[in-house]
Design a protein around this motif. Structure first.
Motif, PDB file in Angstrom:
ATOM      1  N   PRO A 128       0.771  -1.078   0.053  1.00  0.00           N
ATOM      2  CA  PRO A 128       0.153   0.042  -0.040  1.00  0.00           C
ATOM      3  C   PRO A 128       0.768   1.364   0.000  1.00  0.00           C
ATOM      4  CG  PRO A 128       0.085  -0.880   2.315  1.00  0.00           C
ATOM      5  CD  PRO A 128       0.863  -1.785   1.314  1.00  0.00           C
ATOM      6  N   PRO A 129       0.313   2.467  -0.187  1.00  0.00           N
ATOM      7  CA  PRO A 129       0.898   3.726  -0.319  1.00  0.00           C
ATOM      8  C   PRO A 129       0.981   4.159   1.157  1.00  0.00           C
ATOM      9  CG  PRO A 129      -1.236   4.047  -0.989  1.00  0.00           C
ATOM     10  CD  PRO A 129      -1.272   2.729  -0.800  1.00  0.00           C
ATOM     11  N   LYS A 130       1.596   5.414   1.463  1.00  0.00           N
ATOM     12  CA  LYS A 130       1.683   6.217   2.722  1.00  0.00           C
ATOM     13  C   LYS A 130       1.338   7.312   2.249  1.00  0.00           C
ATOM     14  CE  LYS A 130       4.822   7.133   6.256  1.00  0.00           C
ATOM     15  NZ  LYS A 130       6.190   7.172   6.948  1.00  0.00           N
ATOM     16  N   CYS A 131       0.825   8.038   3.167  1.00  0.00           N
ATOM     17  CA  CYS A 131       0.516   9.695   3.198  1.00  0.00           C
ATOM     18  C   CYS A 131       1.563  10.504   3.907  1.00  0.00           C
ATOM     19  CB  CYS A 131      -0.993  10.072   3.486  1.00  0.00           C
ATOM     20  SG  CYS A 131      -2.115   9.357   2.316  1.00  0.00           S
ATOM     21  N   LEU A 132       2.275  11.241   3.302  1.00  0.00           N
ATOM     22  CA  LEU A 132       3.340  12.013   3.997  1.00  0.00           C
ATOM     23  C   LEU A 132       2.772  13.304   4.377  1.00  0.00           C
ATOM     24  CD1 LEU A 132       6.518  11.061   1.412  1.00  0.00           C
ATOM     25  CD2 LEU A 132       5.439  10.003   3.535  1.00  0.00           C
ATOM     26  N   ALA A 133       3.129  13.690   5.641  1.00  0.00           N
ATOM     27  CA  ALA A 133       2.827  14.997   6.488  1.00  0.00           C
ATOM     28  C   ALA A 133       3.577  16.216   5.625  1.00  0.00           C
ATOM     29  CB  ALA A 133       2.965  14.956   7.741  1.00  0.00           C
ATOM     30  N   PRO A 134       2.749  17.442   5.628  1.00  0.00           N
ATOM     31  CA  PRO A 134       3.229  18.569   4.947  1.00  0.00           C
ATOM     32  C   PRO A 134       4.238  19.050   6.145  1.00  0.00           C
ATOM     33  CG  PRO A 134       1.219  19.193   5.528  1.00  0.00           C
ATOM     34  CD  PRO A 134       1.412  17.423   5.694  1.00  0.00           C
ATOM     35  N   CYS A 135       5.016  20.128   6.020  1.00  0.00           N
ATOM     36  CA  CYS A 135       5.806  20.761   6.974  1.00  0.00           C
ATOM     37  C   CYS A 135       5.087  22.387   7.051  1.00  0.00           C
ATOM     38  CB  CYS A 135       7.118  21.120   6.601  1.00  0.00           C
ATOM     39  SG  CYS A 135       8.119  19.367   6.708  1.00  0.00           S
ATOM     40  N   ILE A 136       4.869  22.626   8.338  1.00  0.00           N
ATOM     41  CA  ILE A 136       4.449  24.096   8.688  1.00  0.00           C
ATOM     42  C   ILE A 136       5.472  24.904   9.439  1.00  0.00           C
ATOM     43  CG2 ILE A 136       2.715  25.451   9.936  1.00  0.00           C
ATOM     44  CD1 ILE A 136       0.835  22.946   9.662  1.00  0.00           C
ATOM     45  N   ILE A 137       6.011  25.923   8.603  1.00  0.00           N
ATOM     46  CA  ILE A 137       6.786  26.921   9.232  1.00  0.00           C
ATOM     47  C   ILE A 137       6.122  28.165   9.506  1.00  0.00           C
ATOM     48  CG2 ILE A 137       9.214  28.100   8.653  1.00  0.00           C
ATOM     49  CD1 ILE A 137       9.314  24.999   8.580  1.00  0.00           C
ATOM     50  N   THR A 138       6.283  28.714  10.847  1.00  0.00           N
ATOM     51  CA  THR A 138       5.578  29.612  11.368  1.00  0.00           C
ATOM     52  C   THR A 138       6.578  30.812  11.316  1.00  0.00           C
ATOM     53  OG1 THR A 138       6.417  29.395  13.550  1.00  0.00           O
ATOM     54  CG2 THR A 138       4.404  28.039  13.012  1.00  0.00           C
ATOM     55  N   ARG A 139       5.723  32.068  11.366  1.00  0.00           N
ATOM     56  CA  ARG A 139       6.293  33.322  11.356  1.00  0.00           C
ATOM     57  C   ARG A 139       7.417  33.465  12.678  1.00  0.00           C
ATOM     58  NH1 ARG A 139       4.818  38.314   9.646  1.00  0.00           N
ATOM     59  NH2 ARG A 139       2.581  37.398   9.348  1.00  0.00           N
ATOM     60  N   GLN A 140       6.970  32.858  13.770  1.00  0.00           N
ATOM     61  CA  GLN A 140       7.683  32.847  15.102  1.00  0.00           C
ATOM     62  C   GLN A 140       9.106  32.063  14.806  1.00  0.00           C
ATOM     63  OE1 GLN A 140       5.800  31.641  18.613  1.00  0.00           O
ATOM     64  NE2 GLN A 140       7.630  32.137  19.841  1.00  0.00           N
ATOM     65  N   GLN A 141       8.855  31.034  14.125  1.00  0.00           N
ATOM     66  CA  GLN A 141      10.200  30.181  14.068  1.00  0.00           C
ATOM     67  C   GLN A 141      11.218  30.802  13.007  1.00  0.00           C
ATOM     68  OE1 GLN A 141       8.001  26.690  12.143  1.00  0.00           O
ATOM     69  NE2 GLN A 141       9.333  25.554  13.773  1.00  0.00           N
ATOM     70  N   LEU A 142      10.604  31.512  12.167  1.00  0.00           N
ATOM     71  CA  LEU A 142      11.346  32.333  11.136  1.00  0.00           C
ATOM     72  C   LEU A 142      12.391  33.429  12.008  1.00  0.00           C
ATOM     73  CD1 LEU A 142       9.415  32.549   8.109  1.00  0.00           C
ATOM     74  CD2 LEU A 142      11.225  31.191   8.394  1.00  0.00           C
ATOM     75  N   GLU A 143      11.539  34.113  12.666  1.00  0.00           N
ATOM     76  CA  GLU A 143      12.076  35.271  13.659  1.00  0.00           C
ATOM     77  C   GLU A 143      12.962  34.836  14.576  1.00  0.00           C
ATOM     78  OE1 GLU A 143       8.672  37.113  15.347  1.00  0.00           O
ATOM     79  OE2 GLU A 143       8.051  38.227  13.693  1.00  0.00           O
ATOM     80  N   THR A 144      12.783  33.608  15.256  1.00  0.00           N
ATOM     81  CA  THR A 144      13.814  33.023  16.083  1.00  0.00           C
ATOM     82  C   THR A 144      15.149  32.498  15.728  1.00  0.00           C
ATOM     83  OG1 THR A 144      11.969  32.090  17.493  1.00  0.00           O
ATOM     84  CG2 THR A 144      14.117  30.926  17.808  1.00  0.00           C
ATOM     85  N   LYS A 145      14.959  31.977  14.341  1.00  0.00           N
ATOM     86  CA  LYS A 145      16.232  31.589  13.574  1.00  0.00           C
ATOM     87  C   LYS A 145      16.890  32.706  12.545  1.00  0.00           C
ATOM     88  CE  LYS A 145      17.044  27.639  13.089  1.00  0.00           C
ATOM     89  NZ  LYS A 145      18.171  26.621  13.590  1.00  0.00           N
ATOM     90  N   LYS A 146      16.283  33.867  12.578  1.00  0.00           N
ATOM     91  CA  LYS A 146      16.819  35.010  11.887  1.00  0.00           C
ATOM     92  C   LYS A 146      16.807  34.748  10.236  1.00  0.00           C
ATOM     93  CE  LYS A 146      19.350  36.831  15.525  1.00  0.00           C
ATOM     94  NZ  LYS A 146      20.933  37.381  16.178  1.00  0.00           N
ATOM     95  N   LEU A 147      15.594  34.106   9.976  1.00  0.00           N
ATOM     96  CA  LEU A 147      15.361  33.696   8.725  1.00  0.00           C
ATOM     97  C   LEU A 147      14.457  34.567   7.894  1.00  0.00           C
ATOM     98  CD1 LEU A 147      15.426  30.073   9.202  1.00  0.00           C
ATOM     99  CD2 LEU A 147      17.425  31.135   7.925  1.00  0.00           C
ATOM    100  N   LEU A 148      14.684  34.559   6.442  1.00  0.00           N
ATOM    101  CA  LEU A 148      13.469  35.284   5.839  1.00  0.00           C
ATOM    102  C   LEU A 148      13.090  34.143   4.720  1.00  0.00           C
ATOM    103  CD1 LEU A 148      15.183  38.662   5.123  1.00  0.00           C
ATOM    104  CD2 LEU A 148      13.552  38.192   6.690  1.00  0.00           C
ATOM    105  N   LEU A 149      12.130  34.330   4.224  1.00  0.00           N
ATOM    106  CA  LEU A 149      11.767  33.611   2.940  1.00  0.00           C
ATOM    107  C   LEU A 149      12.288  34.024   1.749  1.00  0.00           C
ATOM    108  CD1 LEU A 149       7.758  33.103   3.543  1.00  0.00           C
ATOM    109  CD2 LEU A 149       9.724  31.522   4.144  1.00  0.00           C
ATOM    110  N   SER A 150      12.449  33.370   0.615  1.00  0.00           N
ATOM    111  CA  SER A 150      12.907  33.783  -0.598  1.00  0.00           C
ATOM    112  C   SER A 150      12.627  35.102  -1.103  1.00  0.00           C
ATOM    113  CB  SER A 150      13.063  32.769  -1.600  1.00  0.00           C
ATOM    114  OG  SER A 150      11.471  32.570  -1.849  1.00  0.00           O
TER     115      SER A 150
END
Length: 320
Positions: A128-150
């Motif tokens: 059988p197949p498997k259903c893989l979960a998506p990833c959710i990246i929050t605004r707070q995670q980006l701020e904590t890691k000092k990251l920006l989106l592209s």
């Protein structure tokens, strides 16, 4: 074929036919032509989609008919497996027979890995197949890691499994490791933004069974990177890129060895490749290969005939 051999085959077929007439036909099956193993004893085979009851296909034609009575029963499968975060969208029924197919669909946002459809085959379902979960990246995670989106901004985003996203570093950061990150079944390691002394690096480290994709320099500036690749059939493990950080290169990847399957190895285990014929076969790390028993040999029920290559090692099944 000689005329004598042809006549012999006709005689065997005629004898089997005569027995079938005298003892009666087999419902959903037939006597195997030429299946003489002792006087009036025969073997029979069932039609497609049927199987001999109790796996007993040896019978004898007696004065009162076949003994034991040959029975070909319908091959059925249990209910299709329940897949987390998926539903069956077609083919669902109360009872499943040989050749029946069901079609799965993942819930919105989840990614299907494997076949959409599975088939009832030999009283069991194909994998059988498997259903893989998506990833959710929050605004707070980006701020904590000092990251920006592209696009240079910060907002909560959803990335489907197996998709890659590029990140940028924010304020007062010079280097991010790595630049691109892939979502793997709900898990995503965000890159790290760092700042350093600016010390340069010498030549990048070499890796066994692999090379860097560009010409190696004598000296590299802080924040520079090199990308590695592996030789054919080798699988890269780790980050493809290594970065110069304060005079030291970050961890380089490794190249995982493939498995080499030879005729000699298969002959010693009385097996052949199920889907291919070759004198030598290379199987990359993590890939599967399926074997079958050589003609007239029986499988060992404790063996798995679909096996996985693991860093150059493969657990061969054995037939006897």
């Amino acid at each position: 074929m000689t005329q004598l051999g042809y006549i012999a085959i006709l005689v065997l077929w005629a004898c089997s036919t005569a027995l079938a007439v005298s003892c009666g036909n087999i419902e959903n099956g037939r006597v195997k032509p030429g299946s003489f193993f002792h006087r009036r004893k025969r073997t029979f085979e069932c039609n497609a989609g049927y199987i001999a009851e109790n796996d007993n296909n040896r019978i004898e034609c007696t004065s009162s008919g076949w003994s034991p009575v040959p029975r070909c029963i319908l091959q059925v499968c249990p209910h299709p497996p329940d897949i987390d975060l998926a539903e069956i969208v077609s083919g669902e029924k109360a009872e499943y027979q040989e050749g029946d197919v069901v079609h799965y669909r993942c819930y919105p946002g989840y990614t299907l890995a494997g076949p959409e459809r599975i088939t009832c085959s030999g009283e069991k379902w194909t994998p059988p197949p498997k259903c893989l979960a998506p990833c959710i990246i929050t605004r707070q995670q980006l701020e904590t890691k000092k990251l920006l989106l592209s696009n240079g901004r910060r907002r909560t985003v959803l990335i489907q499994s197996d998709q890659t996203m590029e990140f940028l570093c924010g304020e007062h950061s010079d280097l991010k490791i790595p630049y691109f990150v892939k979502c793997v079944d709900g898990h995503m390691d965000l890159p790290t933004c760092i700042s350093g002394t600016g010390e340069k690096c010498g030549r990048p480290p070499t890796i066994e069974n692999g090379d860097i994709t560009t010409l190696s320099l004598k000296e590299y500036a802080f924040g520079s990177s090199v990308e590695y690749r592996c030789q054919h059939y080798y699988i890269i493990e780790g980050e493809r890129k290594s970065y110069c950080y304060n005079g030291i290169w970050t961890n380089e990847p490794v190249c995982l060895e493939p498995c080499v399957i030879t005729q000699e190895d298969m002959r010693s285990h009385n097996i052949d490749l199920k889907w291919a014929s070759a004198q030598k076969l290379y199987v990359s790390h993590g890939d599967f290969v399926e074997f079958k028993c050589r003609s007239s040999l029986l499988p060992n029920s404790s063996n798995n005939y679909r096996v996985q290559c693991n860093v150059g090692q493969i657990p061969y099944p054995q037939c006897t």
